[in-house]
Design a protein around this motif. Sequence first.
Motif, PDB file in Angstrom:
ATOM      1  N   ALA A  69      22.259   9.003   5.849  1.00 29.47           N
ATOM      2  CA  ALA A  69      21.910   9.395   4.480  1.00 29.47           C
ATOM      3  C   ALA A  69      22.600   8.490   3.464  1.00 29.47           C
ATOM      4  N   ILE A  70      23.850   8.142   3.730  1.00 31.96           N
ATOM      5  CA  ILE A  70      24.595   7.262   2.823  1.00 31.96           C
ATOM      6  C   ILE A  70      23.953   5.875   2.791  1.00 31.96           C
ATOM      7  N   LYS A  71      23.552   5.364   3.945  1.00 34.54           N
ATOM      8  CA  LYS A  71      22.908   4.049   3.998  1.00 34.54           C
ATOM      9  C   LYS A  71      21.590   4.051   3.230  1.00 34.54           C
ATOM     10  N   ILE A  72      20.848   5.154   3.314  1.00 34.32           N
ATOM     11  CA  ILE A  72      19.587   5.259   2.570  1.00 34.32           C
ATOM     12  C   ILE A  72      19.868   5.196   1.067  1.00 34.32           C
ATOM     13  N   LEU A  73      20.903   5.898   0.628  1.00 35.58           N
ATOM     14  CA  LEU A  73      21.266   5.884  -0.791  1.00 35.58           C
ATOM     15  C   LEU A  73      21.697   4.490  -1.229  1.00 35.58           C
ATOM     16  N   GLN A  74      22.524   3.838  -0.418  1.00 36.56           N
ATOM     17  CA  GLN A  74      23.001   2.495  -0.770  1.00 36.56           C
ATOM     18  C   GLN A  74      21.829   1.517  -0.866  1.00 36.56           C
ATOM     19  N   HIS A  75      20.889   1.620   0.056  1.00 33.33           N
ATOM     20  CA  HIS A  75      19.713   0.745   0.039  1.00 33.33           C
ATOM     21  C   HIS A  75      18.863   1.033  -1.196  1.00 33.33           C
ATOM     22  N   TRP A  76      18.703   2.313  -1.514  1.00 34.22           N
ATOM     23  CA  TRP A  76      17.916   2.704  -2.685  1.00 34.22           C
ATOM     24  C   TRP A  76      18.538   2.172  -3.975  1.00 34.22           C
ATOM     25  N   ILE A  77      19.854   2.276  -4.097  1.00 35.73           N
ATOM     26  CA  ILE A  77      20.547   1.786  -5.301  1.00 35.73           C
ATOM     27  C   ILE A  77      20.309   0.296  -5.490  1.00 35.73           C
ATOM     28  N   GLN A  78      20.337  -0.465  -4.407  1.00 36.22           N
ATOM     29  CA  GLN A  78      20.127  -1.906  -4.497  1.00 36.22           C
ATOM     30  C   GLN A  78      18.737  -2.243  -5.048  1.00 36.22           C
ATOM     31  N   LYS A  79      17.788  -1.362  -4.823  1.00 36.81           N
ATOM     32  CA  LYS A  79      16.412  -1.618  -5.257  1.00 36.81           C
ATOM     33  C   LYS A  79      16.125  -1.124  -6.669  1.00 36.81           C
ATOM     34  N   GLN A  80      17.086  -0.408  -7.280  1.00 36.32           N
ATOM     35  CA  GLN A  80      16.881   0.106  -8.641  1.00 36.32           C
ATOM     36  C   GLN A  80      17.397  -0.909  -9.654  1.00 36.32           C
ATOM     37  N   ASP A  81      16.497  -1.699 -10.211  1.00 35.59           N
ATOM     38  CA  ASP A  81      16.899  -2.772 -11.123  1.00 35.59           C
ATOM     39  C   ASP A  81      17.651  -2.250 -12.341  1.00 35.59           C
ATOM     40  N   HIS A  82      17.321  -1.041 -12.781  1.00 33.38           N
ATOM     41  CA  HIS A  82      17.925  -0.526 -14.014  1.00 33.38           C
ATOM     42  C   HIS A  82      19.333   0.027 -13.815  1.00 33.38           C
ATOM     43  N   ILE A  83      19.735   0.327 -12.582  1.00 36.47           N
ATOM     44  CA  ILE A  83      21.093   0.815 -12.313  1.00 36.47           C
ATOM     45  C   ILE A  83      21.998  -0.399 -12.142  1.00 36.47           C
ATOM     46  N   LEU A  84      22.971  -0.534 -13.026  1.00 34.34           N
ATOM     47  CA  LEU A  84      23.773  -1.756 -13.063  1.00 34.34           C
ATOM     48  C   LEU A  84      24.845  -1.811 -11.981  1.00 34.34           C
ATOM     49  N   LYS A  85      25.421  -0.693 -11.633  1.00 37.90           N
ATOM     50  CA  LYS A  85      26.459  -0.694 -10.605  1.00 37.90           C
ATOM     51  C   LYS A  85      25.801  -0.644  -9.235  1.00 37.90           C
ATOM     52  N   LYS A  86      26.153  -1.577  -8.379  1.00 40.79           N
ATOM     53  CA  LYS A  86      25.538  -1.650  -7.063  1.00 40.79           C
ATOM     54  C   LYS A  86      26.490  -1.273  -5.927  1.00 40.79           C
ATOM     55  N   ASP A  87      27.787  -1.373  -6.166  1.00 39.35           N
ATOM     56  CA  ASP A  87      28.759  -1.168  -5.089  1.00 39.35           C
ATOM     57  C   ASP A  87      29.349   0.247  -5.100  1.00 39.35           C
ATOM     58  N   TRP A  88      28.512   1.234  -4.838  1.00 38.08           N
ATOM     59  CA  TRP A  88      28.961   2.631  -4.749  1.00 38.08           C
ATOM     60  C   TRP A  88      29.567   2.842  -3.368  1.00 38.08           C
ATOM     61  N   ASN A  89      30.803   3.332  -3.326  1.00 39.99           N
ATOM     62  CA  ASN A  89      31.432   3.485  -2.018  1.00 39.99           C
ATOM     63  C   ASN A  89      30.908   4.718  -1.290  1.00 39.99           C
ATOM     64  N   ALA A  90      31.063   4.691   0.019  1.00 45.46           N
ATOM     65  CA  ALA A  90      30.504   5.737   0.879  1.00 45.46           C
ATOM     66  C   ALA A  90      31.106   7.103   0.578  1.00 45.46           C
ATOM     67  N   ASP A  91      32.382   7.148   0.214  1.00 44.80           N
ATOM     68  CA  ASP A  91      33.038   8.417  -0.069  1.00 44.80           C
ATOM     69  C   ASP A  91      32.397   9.108  -1.268  1.00 44.80           C
ATOM     70  N   TYR A  92      32.108   8.346  -2.324  1.00 45.89           N
ATOM     71  CA  TYR A  92      31.483   8.902  -3.522  1.00 45.89           C
ATOM     72  C   TYR A  92      30.076   9.411  -3.191  1.00 45.89           C
ATOM     73  N   LEU A  93      29.342   8.650  -2.391  1.00 50.78           N
ATOM     74  CA  LEU A  93      27.981   9.052  -2.028  1.00 50.78           C
ATOM     75  C   LEU A  93      27.981  10.270  -1.105  1.00 50.78           C
ATOM     76  N   ASP A  94      28.979  10.359  -0.254  1.00 51.73           N
ATOM     77  CA  ASP A  94      29.174  11.533   0.599  1.00 51.73           C
ATOM     78  C   ASP A  94      29.265  12.786  -0.273  1.00 51.73           C
ATOM     79  N   LYS A  95      30.116  12.743  -1.294  1.00 54.97           N
ATOM     80  CA  LYS A  95      30.315  13.898  -2.170  1.00 54.97           C
ATOM     81  C   LYS A  95      29.072  14.179  -3.020  1.00 54.97           C
TER      82      LYS A  95
END
Length: 313
Positions: free
Chosen positions: A35-61
């Motif tokens: 699930a975390i990998k899916i979120l990380q991949h999705w974030i990379q594809k969202q051009d309008h979201i400027l922050k790309k390096d969301w750590n796994a711990d934050y996405l877990d929560k």
Amino acid sequence: MESQPESHLLKLRKDTKENVRKIYNLDKPGRLEEAIKILQHWIQKQDHILKKDWNADYLDKTLIASKGSVEKAKKQIDRLCTMKTLIPKFFEVINVKKELPTILDLAMVMPLPTQTEEYYRVILVKIDTKEIKPEFFMMYFQYCLSVAEYIKTHDYANGFILVYDCRELNLAEVITKISTVELQQFITLLIEGYGARLKGIHIVSESKAIEMLINIVKQFLSEKVGNRIHVQRSIEDLPKVVPKGILPVEYGGNEKSIKELQEEWLEAITSEEHMEHLKVMYKACTDETRRNAGKFNEEYMGMPGSFRNLSVD
């Protein structure tokens, strides 16, 4: 009991992570990581979201706050980033102790160290003022968001129980001075942005104006959450809704005094580490020129304030 390594202020039960993940079907081997990998991949594809390096711990929560739903987690991340763009005044990087001393004389915001047996975090807010000025509210909101960011970073909980000690607060004056637009934006930030899942909201007050204030607040909550607001006429009633042992000594519990707790929290949220963290996370906003305009209209036209007037090229 054991303390989470990152913070001595937010203790976790020994089985907190295991059992909270189990509640939301994230306990099976590899499921959370997927699930975390899916979120990380999705974030990379969202051009309008400027922050790309969301750590796994934050996405877990974030997934926990979204009840294990990847789609809800995507929406939560997008909402929080967007609100940082649309209402930046809430996200000014402020050293609460140095820059907001006025509000600290009036309000204490204290997440309590010990979780309930159901893994909920109790947050106690004590407000001591009879004189209300309109500018106090934004100070208070900024103070709360600094605490919220700390909790998002360091805690792991099934949700929250809010306790507001308003015995010394002139609620009638609050009603006349508060901006309902800012109040709605603040509530939206906490629930839709930070994913605050509220098991209960308990207000200690004998004021006759309390029902009027609750009716105002309920306009900005879902019916389900609105029905979780309860009035306690005395602090003696709190142990009926919050385990007595985790309350501060002033409330009949075994925890440290509220003064000690506030001092510890102020040290934490004004530390150099936390201030640097705020700078990074508050910049996790959006570039709306890169978002599909139709998608923006669909998702955000109903958000509070004057967002509908924002032009997205």
